[in-house]
Design an enzyme around this catalytic site. Structure first.
Site, short mmCIF file in Angstrom:
data_model
loop_
_atom_site.label_atom_id
_atom_site.label_comp_id
_atom_site.label_asym_id
_atom_site.label_seq_id
_atom_site.Cartn_x
_atom_site.Cartn_y
_atom_site.Cartn_z
N GLY A 61 -5.10 36.42 -32.59
CA GLY A 61 -4.31 37.60 -32.23
C GLY A 61 -4.14 37.77 -30.73
O GLY A 61 -5.11 37.88 -29.99
N GLY A 98 -14.29 35.06 -25.87
CA GLY A 98 -14.33 33.86 -25.05
C GLY A 98 -13.19 33.88 -24.04
O GLY A 98 -12.55 34.92 -23.82
N GLU A 99 -12.91 32.71 -23.51
CA GLU A 99 -11.93 32.60 -22.42
C GLU A 99 -10.56 33.18 -22.81
O GLU A 99 -9.98 33.96 -22.05
CB GLU A 99 -11.81 31.10 -22.09
CG GLU A 99 -11.02 30.79 -20.87
CD GLU A 99 -9.92 29.79 -21.16
OE1 GLU A 99 -9.85 29.30 -22.31
OE2 GLU A 99 -9.12 29.54 -20.25
N ILE A 122 -19.55 30.12 -28.60
CA ILE A 122 -20.57 29.09 -28.80
C ILE A 122 -20.35 27.94 -27.82
O ILE A 122 -21.24 27.13 -27.61
CB ILE A 122 -20.58 28.54 -30.25
CG1 ILE A 122 -19.27 27.84 -30.60
CG2 ILE A 122 -20.92 29.62 -31.25
CD1 ILE A 122 -19.37 26.95 -31.84
N ASP A 123 -19.16 27.87 -27.21
CA ASP A 123 -18.84 26.73 -26.35
C ASP A 123 -19.53 26.79 -24.98
O ASP A 123 -19.58 25.80 -24.26
CB ASP A 123 -17.32 26.63 -26.13
CG ASP A 123 -16.56 26.55 -27.44
OD1 ASP A 123 -17.16 26.16 -28.45
OD2 ASP A 123 -15.35 26.89 -27.44
N MET A 165 -19.11 21.10 -32.32
CA MET A 165 -18.01 21.84 -31.68
C MET A 165 -18.23 21.93 -30.17
O MET A 165 -19.10 21.27 -29.61
CB MET A 165 -17.90 23.23 -32.29
CG MET A 165 -17.28 23.24 -33.66
SD MET A 165 -17.09 24.96 -34.22
CE MET A 165 -16.04 24.73 -35.65
N GLY A 166 -17.44 22.78 -29.53
CA GLY A 166 -17.57 22.98 -28.08
C GLY A 166 -16.24 22.97 -27.37
O GLY A 166 -16.17 23.11 -26.16
N GLN A 270 -22.14 25.92 -37.29
CA GLN A 270 -22.60 26.23 -35.93
C GLN A 270 -22.29 27.66 -35.52
O GLN A 270 -22.82 28.19 -34.56
CB GLN A 270 -21.92 25.30 -34.91
CG GLN A 270 -22.36 23.88 -35.00
CD GLN A 270 -21.30 22.93 -34.45
OE1 GLN A 270 -21.40 22.50 -33.31
NE2 GLN A 270 -20.31 22.59 -35.24
O1 F6P Z 1 -14.28 28.33 -29.39
C1 F6P Z 1 -15.20 28.34 -30.42
C2 F6P Z 1 -14.90 27.30 -31.45
O2 F6P Z 1 -15.90 27.32 -32.45
C3 F6P Z 1 -14.74 25.88 -30.90
O3 F6P Z 1 -15.97 25.26 -30.63
C4 F6P Z 1 -13.94 25.23 -31.99
O4 F6P Z 1 -13.18 24.18 -31.46
C5 F6P Z 1 -13.07 26.34 -32.47
O5 F6P Z 1 -13.66 27.56 -32.07
C6 F6P Z 1 -12.84 26.38 -33.95
O6 F6P Z 1 -11.90 27.34 -34.22
P1 F6P Z 1 -11.49 27.76 -35.70
O7 F6P Z 1 -12.60 28.65 -36.21
O8 F6P Z 1 -10.22 28.51 -35.51
O9 F6P Z 1 -11.38 26.53 -36.52
#
Ligand code: F6P
Length: 344
Positions: A61, A98-99, A122-123, A165-166, A270
């Site tokens: 969003g 986050g960012e 989490i990143d 992830m990350g 994660q």
């Molecule tokens: O930014 C957090 C994060 O978990 C990333 O590590 C990952 O790439 C992404 O979000 C996954 O997003 P989604 O839940 O939309 O698949």
């Protein structure tokens, strides 16, 4: 996230006697007047050990580029956000994200919404804070997975690849890899050379270690190549979704490695589960700090952790760039001192 919500609610009510309104589903909740609810001491009771958020969220969003699916166009709803903010009688907005979310918060702050930010991802890729909350919990899950993968790796003499992830940062991979005793860690900050990775695993085997554990950050990519993207960015998804590096690496091993290879994608495990002690304490400290920032009129700033102290920095500074692993920094060096191969 719940620890932050609880921290905000408790300190706003206990210390200041303020009223707190919870906005549902992130910024989307400010596009309408019926997607918010009063948060009382009662409503935050028992939520500390619960993962997720009692308010719901979205990482899609963006009221500044809101995609109208049926009309097939994107509109700027910031005026509506401002109007709803005033109609609801709000004095301040605590934006937890986050960012991407904090960039939206910054934009809203420039357009007149008194915003304070709290770093959540989490990143761990936000500048200006040693840690974002959520990171430690994700790290714990990844390390636990590595401990468990060791069993099959050792017994079956296999190469086990764990994809974590990350996004564009390698923090989760690097720190869980160190903590979980990985043999190879691939991170986006160090494009890898697959031949060298292969050679390292073969050498281990020749030395008598007939198994290897590889941690691959989802954003890792081969030198001269590109990231493995599961879903490209489009009008509905502002950023690409990464995924598939584990399988990519496994495929590259065919022909250069005579060992069984298996891939585990840790995925959203994660991001869930009960937060660690560290994250509960950090989230609580960030939440109460956000209230202190509102009381002091410190708007346009984000709560941050520096060393052992909670402070504040401008959201602009925190979102100017990503906080990435320094390929020549202390943590990368520690990994290599431990004999971990970083793909170079
Ligand atoms: O930014 C957090 C994060 O978990 C990333 O590590 C990952 O790439 C992404 O979000 C996954 O997003 P989604 O839940 O939309 O698949």
């Amino acid at each position: 996230m719940n620890a932050v919500i609880r921290g905000v609610v408790k300190s706003a009510i206990i210390r200041h006697g303020w009223q707190v309104i919870g906005i549902e589903d992130g910024f989307d909740g400010l596009l309408e007047l019926n997607r918010c609810r009063p948060l009382t001491l009662e409503s935050v009771r028992g939520i500390l050990p619960r993962g997720g958020t009692i308010l719901g969220t979205t990482n899609r969003g963006n009221p500044l580029f809101y995609h109208l699916i049926r009309e097939g166009k994107t509109v700027d709803y910031s005026d509506r956000v401002l109007e709803n903010f005033r109609t609801l009688g709000l004095d301040a907005l605590v934006a937890v994200g986050g960012e991407g979310s904090l960039k939206i918060a910054l934009e809203l702050s420039k357009r007149g919404v008194p915003v304070v930010g709290v770093p959540k991802t989490i990143d761990n890729d936000l500048l200006g804070t040693d840690f974002t909350f959520g990171y430690n919990t994700a790290l714990e899950t990844a390390t636990d997975a590595l401990d468990k993968l060791h069993t099959t790796a050792e017994s079956h003499h296999r190469v086990m690849i764990l994809e974590v992830m990350g996004r564009y940062a390698g923090w989760i991979a690097l720190e869980s890899g160190i903590a979980g005793g990985a043999d190879v860690i691939l991170i986006p900050e160090i494009p890898f050379d697959i031949q060298r990775v292969c050679a390292a695993i073969r050498q281990r085997s020749e030395r008598g270690s007939r198994f290897s554990i590889i941690v691959a950050a989802e954003g890792a990519y081969p030198a001269g190549g590109s990231r493995v993207v599961a879903h490209e960015a489009d009008e509905r998804h502002a950023i690409e979704r990464l995924g598939g590096i584990g399988q990519y690496v496994a495929k590259q091993f065919e022909g250069c490695l005579d060992m069984d290879v298996r891939v585990t994608v840790l995925g959203h495990l994660q991001r869930g589960g009960s937060p660690t002690t560290f994250d509960r304490a950090l989230g609580s400290r960030f939440g109460t700090k956000a209230v202190a920032m509102v009381a002091a009129g410190e708007f346009g700033r984000m709560a941050c952790l520096r060393g052992r102290t909670i402070g504040t920095i401008p959201i602009e500074e925190a979102t100017r760039d990503l906080n990435l692993v320094d390929p020549d920094g202390e943590i990368a060096r520690t990994a290599e001192d431990l004999g971990i191969m970083l793909g170079r």
